[in-house]
Design a protein around this motif. Structure first.
Motif, PDB file in Angstrom:
ATOM      1  N   HIS A 324       0.833  -1.204   0.000  1.00 37.74           N
ATOM      2  CA  HIS A 324       0.000   0.000   0.000  1.00 37.74           C
ATOM      3  C   HIS A 324       0.869   1.256   0.000  1.00 37.74           C
ATOM      4  N   THR A 325       0.240   2.354  -0.338  1.00 34.54           N
ATOM      5  CA  THR A 325       0.948   3.632  -0.413  1.00 34.54           C
ATOM      6  C   THR A 325       0.919   4.293   0.967  1.00 34.54           C
ATOM      7  N   ALA A 326       1.475   5.505   1.046  1.00 30.99           N
ATOM      8  CA  ALA A 326       1.487   6.224   2.321  1.00 30.99           C
ATOM      9  C   ALA A 326       0.079   6.597   2.781  1.00 30.99           C
ATOM     10  N   MET A 327      -0.896   6.562   1.884  1.00 36.06           N
ATOM     11  CA  MET A 327      -2.287   6.820   2.268  1.00 36.06           C
ATOM     12  C   MET A 327      -2.937   5.556   2.830  1.00 36.06           C
ATOM     13  N   GLY A 328      -2.226   4.431   2.780  1.00 31.73           N
ATOM     14  CA  GLY A 328      -2.821   3.151   3.195  1.00 31.73           C
ATOM     15  C   GLY A 328      -3.628   2.516   2.070  1.00 31.73           C
ATOM     16  N   TRP A 329      -3.490   3.025   0.863  1.00 36.64           N
ATOM     17  CA  TRP A 329      -4.276   2.545  -0.274  1.00 36.64           C
ATOM     18  C   TRP A 329      -3.549   1.387  -0.959  1.00 36.64           C
ATOM     19  N   GLU A 330      -4.280   0.306  -1.182  1.00 31.69           N
ATOM     20  CA  GLU A 330      -3.664  -0.881  -1.777  1.00 31.69           C
ATOM     21  C   GLU A 330      -3.179  -0.616  -3.203  1.00 31.69           C
ATOM     22  N   VAL A 331      -1.972  -1.062  -3.479  1.00 31.86           N
ATOM     23  CA  VAL A 331      -1.437  -0.987  -4.843  1.00 31.86           C
ATOM     24  C   VAL A 331      -1.857  -2.281  -5.533  1.00 31.86           C
ATOM     25  N   ASN A 332      -2.696  -2.163  -6.546  1.00 30.31           N
ATOM     26  CA  ASN A 332      -3.234  -3.366  -7.172  1.00 30.31           C
ATOM     27  C   ASN A 332      -3.701  -3.043  -8.596  1.00 30.31           C
ATOM     28  N   ALA A 333      -2.799  -3.243  -9.542  1.00 36.21           N
ATOM     29  CA  ALA A 333      -3.103  -2.863 -10.926  1.00 36.21           C
ATOM     30  C   ALA A 333      -4.145  -3.780 -11.560  1.00 36.21           C
ATOM     31  N   ASP A 334      -4.293  -4.996 -11.047  1.00 33.43           N
ATOM     32  CA  ASP A 334      -5.345  -5.880 -11.584  1.00 33.43           C
ATOM     33  C   ASP A 334      -6.720  -5.308 -11.276  1.00 33.43           C
ATOM     34  N   SER A 335      -6.849  -4.723 -10.087  1.00 33.73           N
ATOM     35  CA  SER A 335      -8.150  -4.153  -9.726  1.00 33.73           C
ATOM     36  C   SER A 335      -8.442  -2.919 -10.586  1.00 33.73           C
ATOM     37  N   PHE A 336      -7.389  -2.210 -10.951  1.00 34.27           N
ATOM     38  CA  PHE A 336      -7.539  -1.065 -11.869  1.00 34.27           C
ATOM     39  C   PHE A 336      -8.068  -1.571 -13.219  1.00 34.27           C
ATOM     40  N   TYR A 337      -7.448  -2.615 -13.693  1.00 30.83           N
ATOM     41  CA  TYR A 337      -7.874  -3.238 -14.953  1.00 30.83           C
ATOM     42  C   TYR A 337      -9.362  -3.624 -14.871  1.00 30.83           C
ATOM     43  N   ASN A 338      -9.750  -4.271 -13.773  1.00 27.48           N
ATOM     44  CA  ASN A 338     -11.132  -4.749 -13.640  1.00 27.48           C
ATOM     45  C   ASN A 338     -12.145  -3.612 -13.574  1.00 27.48           C
ATOM     46  N   ILE A 339     -11.808  -2.559 -12.863  1.00 26.99           N
ATOM     47  CA  ILE A 339     -12.798  -1.494 -12.698  1.00 26.99           C
ATOM     48  C   ILE A 339     -12.947  -0.682 -13.998  1.00 26.99           C
ATOM     49  N   VAL A 340     -11.865  -0.530 -14.732  1.00 22.17           N
ATOM     50  CA  VAL A 340     -12.001   0.168 -16.024  1.00 22.17           C
ATOM     51  C   VAL A 340     -12.929  -0.651 -16.929  1.00 22.17           C
ATOM     52  N   LYS A 341     -12.773  -1.955 -16.883  1.00 17.58           N
ATOM     53  CA  LYS A 341     -13.658  -2.826 -17.693  1.00 17.58           C
ATOM     54  C   LYS A 341     -15.115  -2.676 -17.274  1.00 17.58           C
ATOM     55  N   GLU A 412      -5.566  15.781   4.449  1.00 14.55           N
ATOM     56  CA  GLU A 412      -4.195  15.387   4.814  1.00 14.55           C
ATOM     57  C   GLU A 412      -3.260  16.593   4.839  1.00 14.55           C
ATOM     58  N   GLY A 413      -3.750  17.748   4.471  1.00 12.72           N
ATOM     59  CA  GLY A 413      -2.890  18.932   4.405  1.00 12.72           C
ATOM     60  C   GLY A 413      -1.734  18.704   3.447  1.00 12.72           C
ATOM     61  N   PHE A 414      -0.546  19.146   3.877  1.00 10.86           N
ATOM     62  CA  PHE A 414       0.628  18.991   2.992  1.00 10.86           C
ATOM     63  C   PHE A 414       1.419  17.723   3.305  1.00 10.86           C
ATOM     64  N   THR A 415       0.807  16.829   4.112  1.00  9.21           N
ATOM     65  CA  THR A 415       1.574  15.660   4.548  1.00  9.21           C
ATOM     66  C   THR A 415       1.614  14.550   3.501  1.00  9.21           C
ATOM     67  N   ALA A 416       0.658  14.524   2.587  1.00  9.13           N
ATOM     68  CA  ALA A 416       0.654  13.438   1.589  1.00  9.13           C
ATOM     69  C   ALA A 416       1.191  13.976   0.264  1.00  9.13           C
ATOM     70  N   ARG A 417       2.317  13.428  -0.139  1.00  6.59           N
ATOM     71  CA  ARG A 417       2.982  13.933  -1.346  1.00  6.59           C
ATOM     72  C   ARG A 417       2.694  13.026  -2.540  1.00  6.59           C
ATOM     73  N   PHE A 418       1.932  13.537  -3.490  1.00 10.80           N
ATOM     74  CA  PHE A 418       1.567  12.779  -4.685  1.00 10.80           C
ATOM     75  C   PHE A 418       2.337  13.241  -5.924  1.00 10.80           C
ATOM     76  N   GLY A 419       3.146  14.290  -5.794  1.00  4.84           N
ATOM     77  CA  GLY A 419       3.700  14.933  -6.993  1.00  4.84           C
ATOM     78  C   GLY A 419       4.772  14.151  -7.719  1.00  4.84           C
ATOM     79  N   LEU A 420       4.942  14.488  -9.007  1.00  5.78           N
ATOM     80  CA  LEU A 420       6.122  14.031  -9.749  1.00  5.78           C
ATOM     81  C   LEU A 420       7.256  15.008  -9.475  1.00  5.78           C
ATOM     82  N   ILE A 421       6.847  16.156  -8.925  1.00  5.13           N
ATOM     83  CA  ILE A 421       7.820  17.182  -8.553  1.00  5.13           C
ATOM     84  C   ILE A 421       7.661  17.447  -7.061  1.00  5.13           C
TER      85      ILE A 421
END
Ligand code: NOJ
Length: 445
Positions: A324-341, A412-421
């Motif tokens: 999971h990421t720092a947000m506690g969110w599961e990293v799961n590309a198969d689920s991404f595939y399924n939901i787009v479908k 989350e204020g500025f505590t969660a960093r999602f940027g490419l920069i």
């Protein structure tokens, strides 16, 4: 090894942002307060009591930031218009400085050969409208429609790509049911009124853009998460169906002329009867040119009789021992595939664009460098799943990374960093992370 060229010449690669999260200058240049300015001014609402302003000071630094978009090689820049910068009181008098700012931003994109995608509503409702009840109030629709018309007439000659709403389920649930986002309201009554007015705004907005802008490419975005039952028991399966109605089906189905997804959940059935929403099916329908999907995590749910209304409980990624990421969110590309479908299966969904996808990690700037191998890995996994979908014939037209630079991540204020920069919020100094350089190479490939 994956290459951008595998997706074809016409595939659009972009990076997404939102006004409230980056602009700053909340009380300057004629801008009126938004619900997020009010919400963040109260203590205890945001992690570490972070205040929204000045965020990334994008209002003053947009030219340098667009140069960074260009440097990384993205062809699309998605941003939102702060409603209260254009209409400080939500309706009525127009703030010309606000109008000029977005002209300048659009021009800056165009000069660099970057195509702007404009989101009309990314959660920052003018406070003056919230004082009338915000999204729970019937009066919101006329105000929103007027705002859409103003933007369409002002910018429609230069900008052809429009997104009506950002994640309607996000702001109606977090802001009007759970109270953890602005405006901090709670309860089912508030939630359902907000849902109804939002579903109307979504379609009305599309229709206004269609009539005001020639050759417009009109979309709207939805958050989405594959929902899985934690066991194959009937009660868990039904719990997963209810959560799916909320998280995935609630806003897309009205656009398809299907109304709200009442069949799997009696609470939605009651809502439909109480509010007479069946009379509004036609008005809530709109044939979008594309839908934007935003996926961050799957959900595993369990039946729980003690949870009011939804009677479902999330089994968190951490307790399931999933990456999971720092947000506690599961990293799961198969689920991404399924939901787009799942979304692609609606007969009237013509094109899908991934309008957000990304991950927060505990980034550290050390000697001018941010090493973020997890984020690079994350993008590789999700882009591979995307390519698989594309190869299977799903009409995918583009993908936008969330997000250009670390910014104000709502509660989350500025505590969660999602940027490419990486952004240093004290000095506003930007440093491209390793993942940003990874994208730069990927986009050349
Ligand atoms: C979705 C929202 O649109 C965006 O504003 C937010 O920052 C990301 N998710 C990450 O939570």
């Amino acid at each position: 090894m994956i290459n951008a060229s595998d997706f074809g010449q016409n595939f659009l690669w972009g990076v997404a942002t939102a006004a409230a999260q980056i602009e700053g200058t909340a009380t300057q240049y004629g801008k009126g307060p938004s619900i997020w300015d009010t919400f963040t001014a109260k203590n205890g609402k945001i992690k570490k009591n972070h205040k929204l302003d000045p965020a990334c000071d994008f209002y003053h630094r947009y030219a340098e930031d667009i140069a960074l978009v260009k440097l990384l090689g993205f062809k699309v820049f998605r941003f939102s218009i702060a409603w209260s910068r254009i209409l400080p009181a939500g309706r009525g008098e127009i703030n010309q400085e606000g109008i000029r700012f977005y002209h300048n931003l659009i021009d800056e994109c165009l000069t660099h050969g970057i195509t702007p995608y404009i989101t009309l509503y990314h959660w920052d409702l003018p406070q003056a409208l919230e004082d009338e009840g915000g999204w729970t109030s019937f009066s919101i629709n006329a105000a929103f429609n007027a705002f859409v018309s103003i933007c369409a007439l002002e910018y429609g000659d230069k900008v052809k790509n429009w997104i009506v709403l950002n994640e309607p389920f996000g702001y109606t649930s977090l802001g009007y049911m759970l109270g953890v986002h602005a405006p901090g309201k709670t309860g089912l009554g508030n939630f359902f009124s907000a849902v109804l007015h939002t579903a109307l705004a979504q379609a009305d907005g599309g229709k206004i853009l269609r009539s005001e802008i020639s050759k417009a490419n009109i979309g709207t975005t939805f958050s989405c998460s594959e929902v899985l039952p934690s066991t194959q028991s009937d009660s868990d399966i039904l719990a997963a169906k209810r959560v799916d109605c909320l998280m995935n089906r609630l806003f897309v189905e009205p656009t398809q002329g299907m109304g709200f997804p009442t069949a799997n959940w009696d609470v939605l059935e009651k809502f439909q009867i109480e509010y007479g929403t069946w009379r509004l099916h036609e008005r809530m329908k709109f044939d979008f040119d594309f839908i934007g999907l935003q996926n961050y995590f799957p959900l595993v749910v369990k039946y729980n009789a003690f949870i009011p209304v939804i009677q479902a409980w999330e089994v968190k990624a951490k307790s399931r021992k999933k990456p999971h990421t720092a947000m506690g969110w599961e990293v799961n590309a198969d689920s991404f595939y399924n939901i787009v479908k799942q979304f692609a299966a609606y007969p009237n969904v013509k094109n899908i664009m991934i309008t957000e996808n990304g991950a927060a990690y505990h980034d550290k700037l050390i000697n001018g460098r941010v090493e973020d191998p997890e984020r690079i890995e994350y993008f590789k996994l999700y882009l591979n799943a995307l390519l698989k979908l594309k190869k299977e014939g799903i009409n995918l037209t583009g993908c936008m990374a969330w997000t250009l630079m670390d910014n104000f991540e709502w509660a989350e204020g500025f505590t969660a960093r999602f940027g490419l920069i990486y952004n240093d919020f004290k000095t506003q100094e930007r440093s491209i992370k390793d993942s940003g350089y990874w994208w730069q190479n990927f986009l050349k490939s």
